[in-house]
Design a protein around this motif. Structure first.
Motif, PDB file in Angstrom:
ATOM      1  N   PRO A 148       0.970  -8.130 -15.754  1.00 29.95           N
ATOM      2  CA  PRO A 148       1.355  -6.715 -15.722  1.00 29.95           C
ATOM      3  C   PRO A 148       1.729  -6.233 -17.111  1.00 29.95           C
ATOM      4  O   PRO A 148       2.086  -7.022 -17.979  1.00 29.95           O
ATOM      5  N   MET A 149       1.599  -4.917 -17.359  1.00 28.25           N
ATOM      6  CA  MET A 149       1.859  -4.424 -18.713  1.00 28.25           C
ATOM      7  C   MET A 149       3.114  -3.552 -18.813  1.00 28.25           C
ATOM      8  O   MET A 149       3.510  -3.196 -19.914  1.00 28.25           O
ATOM      9  N   TYR A 150       3.731  -3.229 -17.689  1.00 30.79           N
ATOM     10  CA  TYR A 150       4.932  -2.384 -17.743  1.00 30.79           C
ATOM     11  C   TYR A 150       6.118  -3.175 -17.215  1.00 30.79           C
ATOM     12  O   TYR A 150       6.316  -3.295 -16.014  1.00 30.79           O
ATOM     13  N   GLU A 151       6.891  -3.704 -18.166  1.00 29.16           N
ATOM     14  CA  GLU A 151       8.015  -4.533 -17.782  1.00 29.16           C
ATOM     15  C   GLU A 151       9.078  -3.706 -17.051  1.00 29.16           C
ATOM     16  O   GLU A 151       9.383  -2.577 -17.465  1.00 29.16           O
ATOM     17  N   GLY A 152       9.591  -4.258 -15.989  1.00 26.49           N
ATOM     18  CA  GLY A 152      10.675  -3.591 -15.263  1.00 26.49           C
ATOM     19  C   GLY A 152      10.198  -2.562 -14.252  1.00 26.49           C
ATOM     20  O   GLY A 152      11.005  -1.831 -13.675  1.00 26.49           O
ATOM     21  N   PHE A 153       8.898  -2.486 -14.012  1.00 27.89           N
ATOM     22  CA  PHE A 153       8.388  -1.510 -13.038  1.00 27.89           C
ATOM     23  C   PHE A 153       7.711  -2.238 -11.869  1.00 27.89           C
ATOM     24  O   PHE A 153       6.501  -2.120 -11.662  1.00 27.89           O
ATOM     25  N   ASP A 154       8.522  -2.991 -11.168  1.00 25.27           N
ATOM     26  CA  ASP A 154       7.934  -3.786 -10.084  1.00 25.27           C
ATOM     27  C   ASP A 154       8.438  -3.383  -8.709  1.00 25.27           C
ATOM     28  O   ASP A 154       8.236  -4.082  -7.727  1.00 25.27           O
ATOM     29  N   VAL A 155       9.109  -2.245  -8.645  1.00 28.50           N
ATOM     30  CA  VAL A 155       9.601  -1.766  -7.347  1.00 28.50           C
ATOM     31  C   VAL A 155       8.950  -0.423  -7.056  1.00 28.50           C
ATOM     32  O   VAL A 155       8.866   0.454  -7.924  1.00 28.50           O
ATOM     33  N   ASN A 156       8.490  -0.291  -5.833  1.00 29.54           N
ATOM     34  CA  ASN A 156       7.862   0.968  -5.421  1.00 29.54           C
ATOM     35  C   ASN A 156       8.940   2.005  -5.080  1.00 29.54           C
ATOM     36  O   ASN A 156       9.660   1.842  -4.101  1.00 29.54           O
ATOM     37  N   PRO A 157       9.045   3.076  -5.886  1.00 29.08           N
ATOM     38  CA  PRO A 157      10.093   4.071  -5.593  1.00 29.08           C
ATOM     39  C   PRO A 157       9.805   4.868  -4.314  1.00 29.08           C
ATOM     40  O   PRO A 157      10.685   5.573  -3.819  1.00 29.08           O
ATOM     41  N   TYR A 158       8.589   4.766  -3.819  1.00 30.41           N
ATOM     42  CA  TYR A 158       8.235   5.481  -2.568  1.00 30.41           C
ATOM     43  C   TYR A 158       8.095   4.511  -1.397  1.00 30.41           C
ATOM     44  O   TYR A 158       7.333   4.763  -0.472  1.00 30.41           O
ATOM     45  N   LYS A 159       8.837   3.432  -1.455  1.00 29.52           N
ATOM     46  CA  LYS A 159       8.777   2.415  -0.393  1.00 29.52           C
ATOM     47  C   LYS A 159       8.972   3.070   0.983  1.00 29.52           C
ATOM     48  O   LYS A 159       8.299   2.710   1.959  1.00 29.52           O
ATOM     49  N   HIS A 160       9.875   4.033   1.040  1.00 26.79           N
ATOM     50  CA  HIS A 160      10.182   4.681   2.325  1.00 26.79           C
ATOM     51  C   HIS A 160       8.977   5.440   2.895  1.00 26.79           C
ATOM     52  O   HIS A 160       8.933   5.747   4.078  1.00 26.79           O
ATOM     53  N   LEU A 161       7.986   5.752   2.031  1.00 28.74           N
ATOM     54  CA  LEU A 161       6.805   6.487   2.518  1.00 28.74           C
ATOM     55  C   LEU A 161       5.738   5.541   3.079  1.00 28.74           C
ATOM     56  O   LEU A 161       4.779   5.988   3.707  1.00 28.74           O
ATOM     57  N   GLU A 162       5.912   4.256   2.851  1.00 24.20           N
ATOM     58  CA  GLU A 162       4.892   3.316   3.337  1.00 24.20           C
ATOM     59  C   GLU A 162       4.766   3.348   4.850  1.00 24.20           C
ATOM     60  O   GLU A 162       3.702   3.126   5.408  1.00 24.20           O
ATOM     61  N   LYS A 163       5.871   3.604   5.517  1.00 21.24           N
ATOM     62  CA  LYS A 163       5.841   3.698   6.987  1.00 21.24           C
ATOM     63  C   LYS A 163       4.927   4.845   7.420  1.00 21.24           C
ATOM     64  O   LYS A 163       4.205   4.746   8.401  1.00 21.24           O
ATOM     65  N   ILE A 164       4.989   5.949   6.670  1.00 17.52           N
ATOM     66  CA  ILE A 164       4.145   7.111   7.008  1.00 17.52           C
ATOM     67  C   ILE A 164       2.680   6.783   6.702  1.00 17.52           C
ATOM     68  O   ILE A 164       1.794   7.114   7.461  1.00 17.52           O
ATOM     69  N   ALA A 165       2.459   6.106   5.568  1.00 15.55           N
ATOM     70  CA  ALA A 165       1.083   5.772   5.186  1.00 15.55           C
ATOM     71  C   ALA A 165       0.487   4.721   6.109  1.00 15.55           C
ATOM     72  O   ALA A 165      -0.731   4.572   6.178  1.00 15.55           O
ATOM     73  N   ASP A 166       1.344   4.026   6.824  1.00 16.67           N
ATOM     74  CA  ASP A 166       0.912   2.904   7.662  1.00 16.67           C
ATOM     75  C   ASP A 166      -0.002   3.386   8.784  1.00 16.67           C
ATOM     76  O   ASP A 166       0.412   4.108   9.671  1.00 16.67           O
ATOM     77  N   THR A 167      -1.253   2.962   8.739  1.00 15.01           N
ATOM     78  CA  THR A 167      -2.196   3.399   9.771  1.00 15.01           C
ATOM     79  C   THR A 167      -2.178   2.463  10.977  1.00 15.01           C
ATOM     80  O   THR A 167      -2.911   2.680  11.921  1.00 15.01           O
ATOM     81  N   HIS A 168      -1.379   1.422  10.929  1.00 17.23           N
ATOM     82  CA  HIS A 168      -1.396   0.461  12.041  1.00 17.23           C
ATOM     83  C   HIS A 168      -0.085   0.383  12.811  1.00 17.23           C
ATOM     84  O   HIS A 168      -0.005  -0.328  13.807  1.00 17.23           O
ATOM     85  N   GLY A 169       0.927   1.082  12.322  1.00 19.49           N
ATOM     86  CA  GLY A 169       2.212   0.988  13.001  1.00 19.49           C
ATOM     87  C   GLY A 169       2.803  -0.411  12.946  1.00 19.49           C
ATOM     88  O   GLY A 169       3.525  -0.833  13.828  1.00 19.49           O
ATOM     89  N   GLN A 170       2.450  -1.143  11.887  1.00 21.46           N
ATOM     90  CA  GLN A 170       2.920  -2.537  11.813  1.00 21.46           C
ATOM     91  C   GLN A 170       3.613  -2.818  10.485  1.00 21.46           C
ATOM     92  O   GLN A 170       3.488  -3.905   9.939  1.00 21.46           O
TER      93      GLN A 170
END
Ligand SMILES: [Fe+2]
Ligand SMILES: [Fe+2]
Length: 344
Positions: free
Chosen positions: A295-317
């Motif tokens: 990776p080339m950007y140190e310290g950027f390993d957390v998704n700030p939109y983690k809470h949106l992954e549930k919405i993006a989830d097309t499988h409900g899993q």
């Protein structure tokens, strides 16, 4: 580079000599005899993803469009404009790449990808026609030329594509493949998250559903190009230049941040300039790891939109993005949805 001979009875389809590029295939699709096994798996997943944009109702979105804030509408229109451009150029350019790929099992899925990009292009026509007032539609279709920031970033990727069409050199092909991966892997996602952010506030749910289907397809395209890059590297270790790849990532990330700040900025609830930068660098690091690179950007390993992954989830899993290759997609197959044959 030389493109494939179309009629090639002297070709050799033996999988011992098959190569991703520079091989000598007959172009016969003997799909019972494949070298790149992942391509078969990906073919199944991509075909299971079949969907029809019009099956998703957009009536509510058309009513809510005017209830969004002016800033939300500006972002909504601008991101649509960007997406229309990306899927248009993908539909047109993928056959240029496919002409140089000498593994039939990969030619097959690049054709499926091209077809999916065409569906994406058509889905935007449906969204724009259903939701956007008539007088705004052409403005959206033209924004890629009228908005300077959007033009510059589109130009960066499109020029790399054009350079290969003009001069089919090894280096230009390597750059086209990486540009494609960047488009599929980095360019879409601040835009996708904007729609998921609206959906998390119960706004424009139909649009978010369309985007989820597109998102699911795009993730398979990312896997396809990451695998192609890794196979080419194994077969021709010097074909890609790491410095070139990092430089292309840097430009793509800078432009993605500049554009997203310009179109989303600090005026949208749930997103801001800081989260835009953090997300873009996070996704770039993730994509580099998928290529087997540091990776080339140190310290950027957390998704700030983690809470949106549930919405993006097309499988409900849970985390679709992480698990999609392992999950079943049959529930999303819309292949029985076609009607209207009598009109032909
Ligand atoms: Fe697409
Ligand atoms: Fe794609």
């Amino acid at each position: 580079m030389e493109d494939k001979k179309l009629f090639n009875p002297e070709g050799n389809d033996n999988i011992q000599v098959r190569k991703m590029i520079g091989g000598n295939p007959t172009n016969l699709f003997n799909l019972n005899n494949v070298k790149y096994k992942w391509a078969n798996k990906l073919y199944r997943i991509m075909m299971e993803n079949f969907w029809i944009p019009e099956k998703i109702p957009l009536h509510d979105d058309s009513r809510y469009y005017n209830e969004m804030t002016a800033a939300e509408r500006k972002a909504y229109d601008g991101i649509l404009s960007f997406l229309v451009f990306l899927d248009s150029i993908q539909t047109n350019n993928l056959p240029n790449i496919n002409d140089f790929i000498t593994a039939p099992e990969v030619n097959l899925i690049l054709s499926i990808q091209t077809y999916q990009e065409a569906i994406h292009s058509q889905s935007y026509a449906y969204i724009i026609e259903s939701i956007i007032p008539a007088e705004r539609r052409e403005v959206i279709y033209d924004q890629w030329r009228t908005d300077k920031i959007l033009f510059e970033r589109n130009k960066y990727i499109a020029q790399i594509y054009q350079d290969f069409v003009d001069d089919e050199s090894d280096r230009n092909f390597a750059r086209v493949i990486i540009a494609n991966f960047l488009l599929e892997g980095v360019y879409f996602y601040n835009g996708f998250n904007f729609f998921y952010d609206l959906a998390s506030r119960n706004l424009m749910l139909g649009t978010a559903n369309e985007i989820k289907y597109i998102n699911r397809d795009e993730l398979t395209h990312c896997v396809l190009f990451a695998n192609m890059i890794k196979e080419i590297r194994k077969e021709k270790p010097d074909f890609f230049n790491d410095e070139d790849i990092y430089e292309m990532f840097r430009v793509a990330v800078d432009q993605e941040i500049e554009w997203s700040k310009h179109i989303i900025g600090d005026a949208i609830l749930g997103m801001n300039e800081k989260s835009i930068e953090a997300y873009t660098k996070f996704i770039a690091n993730k994509r580099l790891r998928e290529l087997g690179m540091n990776p080339m950007y140190e310290g950027f390993d957390v998704n700030p939109y983690k809470h949106l992954e549930k919405i993006a989830d097309t499988h409900g899993q849970g985390d679709t993005k992480g698990n999609f290759l392992e999950t079943t997609v049959s529930a999303y197959n819309q292949s029985s949805a076609v009607s209207g044959w009598d009109d032909f």
